[in-house]
Design a protein around this motif. Structure first.
Motif, PDB file in Angstrom:
ATOM      1  N   VAL A 142       0.862  -1.173   0.000  1.00 49.56           N
ATOM      2  CA  VAL A 142       0.000   0.000   0.000  1.00 49.56           C
ATOM      3  C   VAL A 142       0.903   1.230   0.000  1.00 49.56           C
ATOM      4  O   VAL A 142       2.005   1.207   0.567  1.00 49.56           O
ATOM      5  CB  VAL A 142      -0.938   0.023   1.224  1.00 49.56           C
ATOM      6  N   ARG A 143       0.454   2.250  -0.679  1.00 46.12           N
ATOM      7  CA  ARG A 143       1.207   3.507  -0.679  1.00 46.12           C
ATOM      8  C   ARG A 143       0.227   4.663  -0.581  1.00 46.12           C
ATOM      9  O   ARG A 143      -0.748   4.725  -1.334  1.00 46.12           O
ATOM     10  CB  ARG A 143       2.077   3.649  -1.934  1.00 46.12           C
ATOM     11  N   PHE A 144       0.506   5.561   0.344  1.00 47.33           N
ATOM     12  CA  PHE A 144      -0.314   6.759   0.485  1.00 47.33           C
ATOM     13  C   PHE A 144       0.282   7.889  -0.343  1.00 47.33           C
ATOM     14  O   PHE A 144       1.477   7.864  -0.668  1.00 47.33           O
ATOM     15  CB  PHE A 144      -0.419   7.157   1.959  1.00 47.33           C
ATOM     16  N   PRO A 145      -0.522   8.875  -0.718  1.00 44.61           N
ATOM     17  CA  PRO A 145      -0.004   9.978  -1.534  1.00 44.61           C
ATOM     18  C   PRO A 145       1.199  10.642  -0.882  1.00 44.61           C
ATOM     19  O   PRO A 145       1.239  10.829   0.339  1.00 44.61           O
ATOM     20  CB  PRO A 145      -1.198  10.943  -1.609  1.00 44.61           C
ATOM     21  N   GLY A 146       2.190  10.967  -1.707  1.00 42.92           N
ATOM     22  CA  GLY A 146       3.378  11.650  -1.194  1.00 42.92           C
ATOM     23  C   GLY A 146       3.065  13.073  -0.776  1.00 42.92           C
ATOM     24  O   GLY A 146       2.003  13.620  -1.093  1.00 42.92           O
TER      25      GLY A 146
END
Length: 535
Positions: free
Chosen positions: A386-390
């Motif tokens: 999972v990756r959240f917005p930078g």
């Protein structure tokens, strides 16, 4: 090990209140932060002696430069319990030069407390911060501070919220007595009068006495009548409290007080516990909500070195978004796909730290020895990833070539520059023309250079020379093949940021326009950060 059941995670997340304290400089953020901790009984005495020349450091102002200047130049995290609630409070710098730090903090909170100075009302930085909160849908509670000092008319301050930022004020308390003659507040929830008693230097929580309306009118006369009539005018004009409007960020609860005296602070703390939004599912980069009971995930919104001068460790502050964090777990850094061990995880209270064994959605944890982490990184447990917005980098407005004043300290200089860049204190730009040994440091405001120079000297024992560059206009160069066009201009050059962004710098706007006329195909774009409210 803590059982990671859905009900357990939901219950623990429901106890969390994660918010930032934001405002224009000198509105009293750090003082209010301490007053909140004082009322929660996690400190026994406030640490501020008001008047900056004699100010002792407040718990959230821990950098030596903050203590000597009497200003906040970096955000600080404080976690403490209040009743059954767990408070994650983030104090932020108010000075516009450090607004990038403030905006990053706003990505990690569920609500915000905005301070207004009773004498000044909405100031430029306050307006920008309101815009950022509106952009991100962050509910805002307004605390009108310094009512113990001469200030503006109360109705005028409320009208300003509506007229200048379109935010309907919904007062929950109303000051009795004009600014500078603060008698206490009318509690609009139950109609009673709350009278405060001063304590020596405001060092301890102010005792409170409640009077029914009849007795209040008997003792206060015209001041009570005036407060009652004014508050009724606001209520009749659409200011009746509506929790839904607060949560959708279209209206703001308003409280009045004096943080330096600890007046009105308990009202604010109770309101946060009762009404502030709890953690909820956060959207990932693909705009899919990450459920609170999904496996552990968090994102890094701040990196800080120098909190413990004896150990020179680096702390990454991460907001927990889902699941249960357990100290010692090995998680994945989504940016690099590499494992990261969390053996050294801490709960943070200003500069003070203690080991944390578990954390839940909404909590802010400090990960020590985190040299592999950068601002904007996502950490997660298990698969799929999972990756959240930078987090955005702002358009810099000031530039300087950095050189070590002592060449024998060149190694320490390089290490210090890398560290300050990873923390976001300055942006570091490089070019073939200048070489890696003389990087260009870039900043939103010139005070960032002062902080960078001070920390390079104090922490890395490497005094620095800064040769300021004349550039005032910056654009993103979208076609690397056109780099030579800008570099050949004489009054312009291209520098590369660490994230690979190529910045075209010009001495002034006219220089850029002339180059565009001569090279109409030159691919330049404005640098605008998400949620920057036009900064």
């Amino acid at each position: 090990m803590v059982p990671s059941t859905s009900s357990n995670v939901a219950a623990e997340a429901g106890r969390r209140r994660t918010f930032a304290v934001i405002s224009h400089p000198d509105a009293g953020k750090s003082t209010l932060t301490e007053a909140l901790a004082l009322h929660a009984e996690v400190i026994s005495e406030a640490g501020a002696v008001h008047g900056k020349s004699g100010r002792r450091g407040v718990v959230s102002d821990w950098l030596e430069m903050e203590r000597s200047r009497g200003i906040s130049i970096t955000s600080a995290a404080l976690q403490f319990a209040y009743g059954d609630a767990v408070i994650n409070l983030l104090d932020t710098p108010g000075h516009a030069d450090f607004s990038e730090d403030t905006y990053r903090v706003l990505s990690a909170v569920d609500s915000a407390v905005m301070l207004l100075d009773a004498a000044k009302g909405l100031e430029p930085q306050t307006l920008k911060l309101f815009d950022v909160c509106r952009y991100r849908g962050i509910p805002v509670i307004t605390f009108i501070n310094k009512w113990d000092r001469p200030g503006r008319e109360v109705l005028e301050l409320c009208d300003e919220l509506t007229e200048r930022i379109g935010l309907q004020p919904m007062p929950l308390t109303w000051p009795v007595g004009v600014a500078g003659q603060f008698r206490g507040v009318l509690d609009l929830v139950d109609g009673s009068f709350v009278r405060y008693t001063r304590t020596a230097g405001g060092a301890t929580a102010a005792p409170e006495e409640r009077l029914d309306p009849g007795r209040a009118e008997e003792e206060l006369g015209a001041e009570w009548v005036s407060a009652s009539e004014e508050s009724e005018l606001i209520t009749a004009a659409g200011g009746e409290f509506d929790a839904a409007r607060f949560l959708d960020a279209s209206a703001t609860p308003v409280l009045f007080g004096a943080a330096v005296l600890n007046f009105g602070v308990r009202h604010l703390l109770d309101l946060l516990v009762e009404l502030a939004p709890r953690p909820s599912a956060r959207l990932d980069v693909d705009e899919r909500p990450r459920a609170l009971d999904a496996p552990f995930s968090a994102f890094v919104f701040k990196v800080q070195t120098g909190m413990d001068p004896a150990h020179r460790d680096q702390v990454a502050f991460a907001r927990v978004c889902s699941g249960v964090f357990e100290r010692g777990m090995v998680v994945t850094n989504a940016s690099t796909a590499r494992p990261f061990a969390t053996k050294y995880a801490q709960q943070v209270f200003g500069q003070q730290r203690s080991t944390v064994e578990t954390a839940y959605p909404g909590d802010v944890i400090g990960l020590v020895n985190a040299s592999a982490l950068r601002v904007g990184d996502t950490l997660h447990d298990g698969k799929p990833a999972v990756r959240f917005p930078g987090l955005p980098s702002f358009a810099p407005a000031h530039f300087a070539v950095a050189r070590p004043a002592d060449l024998s300290r060149a190694k320490q200089f390089r290490k210090g520059i890398e560290q300050l860049e990873s923390e976001g204190v300055v942006q570091v730009l490089r070019s073939d023309r200048r070489g890696d040994g003389t990087p260009v440091v870039a900043a939103v405001g010139p005070m960032q250079f002062e902080v960078a120079a001070h920390r390079l000297d104090a922490e890395f024992k490497s005094p620095v020379k800064l040769d300021h560059l004349p550039y005032t206009t910056v654009r993103r160069l979208t076609d690397p093949a056109q780099r030579s066009v800008v570099d050949s201009g004489g009054r312009s050059e291209v520098l590369t940021r660490t994230d690979g962004t190529e910045l075209a710098l010009f001495v002034d706007d006219m220089t850029m326009r002339i180059m565009l006329r001569r090279n109409p195909d030159l691919a330049l774009e404005p640098l605008v950060a998400e949620g920057s409210a036009g900064t």
